[in-house]
Motif scaffolding. Structure first.
Motif, short mmCIF file in Angstrom:
data_model
loop_
_atom_site.label_atom_id
_atom_site.label_comp_id
_atom_site.label_asym_id
_atom_site.label_seq_id
_atom_site.Cartn_x
_atom_site.Cartn_y
_atom_site.Cartn_z
N SER A 140 -0.61 -15.70 -13.45
CA SER A 140 -1.49 -14.58 -13.77
C SER A 140 -2.59 -15.07 -14.69
O SER A 140 -2.37 -15.98 -15.50
CB SER A 140 -0.70 -13.47 -14.47
N GLY A 141 -3.75 -14.45 -14.57
CA GLY A 141 -4.81 -14.76 -15.53
C GLY A 141 -4.39 -14.47 -16.95
O GLY A 141 -4.91 -15.08 -17.90
N LEU A 142 -3.42 -13.59 -17.11
CA LEU A 142 -2.91 -13.24 -18.44
C LEU A 142 -2.07 -14.35 -19.04
O LEU A 142 -1.62 -14.23 -20.18
CB LEU A 142 -2.09 -11.95 -18.35
N GLY A 143 -1.87 -15.43 -18.30
CA GLY A 143 -1.13 -16.57 -18.83
C GLY A 143 -2.01 -17.59 -19.53
O GLY A 143 -1.52 -18.61 -20.00
N TYR A 195 -6.17 -9.41 -10.27
CA TYR A 195 -5.64 -8.09 -10.60
C TYR A 195 -5.64 -7.27 -9.32
O TYR A 195 -6.66 -6.70 -8.92
CB TYR A 195 -6.50 -7.46 -11.69
N THR A 196 -4.49 -7.21 -8.67
CA THR A 196 -4.37 -6.70 -7.31
C THR A 196 -3.59 -5.40 -7.28
O THR A 196 -2.61 -5.23 -8.02
CB THR A 196 -3.66 -7.74 -6.43
N ALA A 197 -3.97 -4.50 -6.43
CA ALA A 197 -3.28 -3.22 -6.27
C ALA A 197 -1.96 -3.43 -5.53
O ALA A 197 -1.94 -3.61 -4.31
CB ALA A 197 -4.15 -2.23 -5.52
N THR A 198 -0.85 -3.44 -6.26
CA THR A 198 0.48 -3.59 -5.69
C THR A 198 1.47 -2.68 -6.42
O THR A 198 1.15 -2.08 -7.45
CB THR A 198 0.98 -5.05 -5.81
N ASP A 199 2.71 -2.63 -5.92
CA ASP A 199 3.77 -1.89 -6.61
C ASP A 199 3.99 -2.45 -8.01
O ASP A 199 4.42 -1.73 -8.92
CB ASP A 199 5.08 -1.98 -5.83
N PHE A 200 3.70 -3.72 -8.18
CA PHE A 200 3.92 -4.42 -9.44
C PHE A 200 3.22 -3.72 -10.60
O PHE A 200 3.76 -3.64 -11.71
CB PHE A 200 3.38 -5.85 -9.28
N ASN A 201 2.01 -3.21 -10.35
CA ASN A 201 1.23 -2.58 -11.43
C ASN A 201 0.88 -1.12 -11.09
O ASN A 201 -0.13 -0.60 -11.56
CB ASN A 201 -0.06 -3.38 -11.70
N HIS A 202 1.76 -0.49 -10.26
CA HIS A 202 1.54 0.90 -9.85
C HIS A 202 0.18 1.08 -9.16
O HIS A 202 -0.46 2.10 -9.27
CB HIS A 202 1.64 1.84 -11.06
N HIS A 203 -0.21 0.02 -8.43
CA HIS A 203 -1.45 0.02 -7.64
C HIS A 203 -2.70 0.32 -8.48
O HIS A 203 -3.65 0.95 -8.03
CB HIS A 203 -1.34 1.02 -6.48
N SER A 204 -2.67 -0.21 -9.71
CA SER A 204 -3.81 0.01 -10.62
C SER A 204 -4.89 -1.06 -10.48
O SER A 204 -6.01 -0.87 -10.95
CB SER A 204 -3.31 0.04 -12.07
N GLY A 205 -4.57 -2.18 -9.85
CA GLY A 205 -5.55 -3.26 -9.76
C GLY A 205 -6.63 -2.97 -8.74
O GLY A 205 -6.41 -2.27 -7.74
N THR A 210 -4.84 -8.69 0.61
CA THR A 210 -5.35 -9.71 1.54
C THR A 210 -6.09 -10.82 0.80
O THR A 210 -5.86 -12.01 1.03
CB THR A 210 -6.28 -9.07 2.58
N ASP A 211 -6.97 -10.44 -0.10
CA ASP A 211 -7.73 -11.42 -0.86
C ASP A 211 -6.83 -12.20 -1.83
O ASP A 211 -6.99 -13.41 -2.00
CB ASP A 211 -8.85 -10.74 -1.65
N ALA A 212 -5.90 -11.49 -2.44
CA ALA A 212 -4.98 -12.15 -3.38
C ALA A 212 -4.15 -13.22 -2.67
O ALA A 212 -4.02 -14.35 -3.15
CB ALA A 212 -4.07 -11.11 -4.02
N ALA A 213 -3.60 -12.85 -1.52
CA ALA A 213 -2.79 -13.80 -0.77
C ALA A 213 -3.61 -14.99 -0.28
O ALA A 213 -3.13 -16.12 -0.23
CB ALA A 213 -2.12 -13.11 0.41
N ALA A 214 -4.88 -14.73 0.07
CA ALA A 214 -5.75 -15.81 0.54
C ALA A 214 -5.93 -16.88 -0.54
O ALA A 214 -6.03 -18.08 -0.22
CB ALA A 214 -7.09 -15.25 0.97
N ARG A 215 -5.97 -16.47 -1.81
CA ARG A 215 -6.10 -17.44 -2.90
C ARG A 215 -4.85 -18.32 -2.98
O ARG A 215 -4.93 -19.53 -3.22
CB ARG A 215 -6.34 -16.71 -4.21
N VAL A 216 -3.70 -17.70 -2.79
CA VAL A 216 -2.44 -18.44 -2.83
C VAL A 216 -2.35 -19.40 -1.64
O VAL A 216 -2.00 -20.58 -1.79
CB VAL A 216 -1.25 -17.45 -2.82
N VAL A 217 -2.69 -18.90 -0.48
CA VAL A 217 -2.61 -19.71 0.74
C VAL A 217 -3.59 -20.88 0.69
O VAL A 217 -3.30 -21.98 1.17
CB VAL A 217 -2.83 -18.83 1.98
#
Length: 245
Positions: A140-143, A195-205, A210-217
């Motif tokens: 995470s960028g927060l790291g 900062y991605t809209a997922t269940d992880f952050n109650h979809h607040s991102g 799609t874009d988040a996963a593309a960075r990982v891939v």
């Protein structure tokens, strides 16, 4: 055909990363703590015509589960080309350093740090059999400790006693692991999906899965001349894509 294992892959960024790797011709093993959820995720991908996917029961906080997953995967493939350590937990939204319980901090570290280390150590022998192994630690960028000490940083007030330190520790482990593997074909990098809209952050991102996963891939597909021991973050460093540690 190249192979990839993704932890926490039954939903959100892990699931989308699996989809994108499948589209790139990989066989993907969906690591899921709940096997039924992993099977449901695999069925969804089958329905899209992406059939080179198998669920794999894998709880990164359980040593017996990790060992069983390693044994099961070893019966399916002799080599693993990509390991994406994606599974992670937040530990709650408010984590004041003087008010967060030790139990919460330990729980977060157990998944976000110790789980990554144990999974990596368990599957390293299969990764060594690949001619071009890749390890991607989803951080995470927060790291970023550097940015957390910069009052001008946009996330400067977002402090916490569990999640942020766990990702800083994960980043440190990434550096140490990359150093140990520096004279091998391995590429070991940390990736902030944003900062991605997922269940992880109650979809607040604001970002898309799609874009988040593309960075990982992108880090998983990095070529032989690509960097290792990097902290990739388009969010923290939109100009260079590489965040300060």
């Amino acid at each position: 055909m190249k192979t990839a294992l993704i932890t926490g892959a039954n939903k959100s960024i892990g699931f989308e990363a699996a989809r994108q790797l499948l589209q790139n011709g990989y066989t993907v093993y969906l690591g899921s703590r709940d096997l039924q959820k992993g099977q449901q995720a695999a069925q969804q991908l089958y329905a899209e015509g992406l059939t080179q996917v198998e669920p794999l029961q894998l709880d990164v906080t359980n040593s017996a589960s990790i060992a069983a997953a390693r044994q099961a995967l070893g019966q399916k493939t002799q080599a693993l080309d990509v390991l994406i350590n994606n599974a992670g937990i937040l530990g709650g939204m408010m984590q004041p350093p003087l008010g967060t319980s030790i139990g919460t901090i330990r729980e977060v570290f157990d998944t976000n740090v110790f789980g990554v280390i144990e999974v990596t150590q368990a599957f390293i022998d299969l990764l060594r059999q690949s001619p071009a192994p890749r390890i991607v630690n989803v951080t995470s960028g927060l790291g970023s400790l550097t940015l957390h000490n910069d009052p001008s940083w946009k996330y400067y007030p977002v402090k916490g006693a569990a999640y942020q330190p766990s990702k800083a520790a994960l980043n440190a482990y990434t550096i140490m692991l990359a150093y140990e593997l520096r004279d091998t074909p391995f590429k070991v990098n940390a990736v902030d999906p944003g900062y991605t809209a997922t269940d992880f952050n109650h979809h607040s991102g604001p970002g898309s899965v799609t874009d988040a996963a593309a960075r990982v891939v992108k880090a998983a597909l990095i070529g032989p001349d690509g960097p290792t021991s990097q902290f990739f973050s388009d969010d923290n460093a939109p100009e260079t894509g590489v965040s300060p540690w």
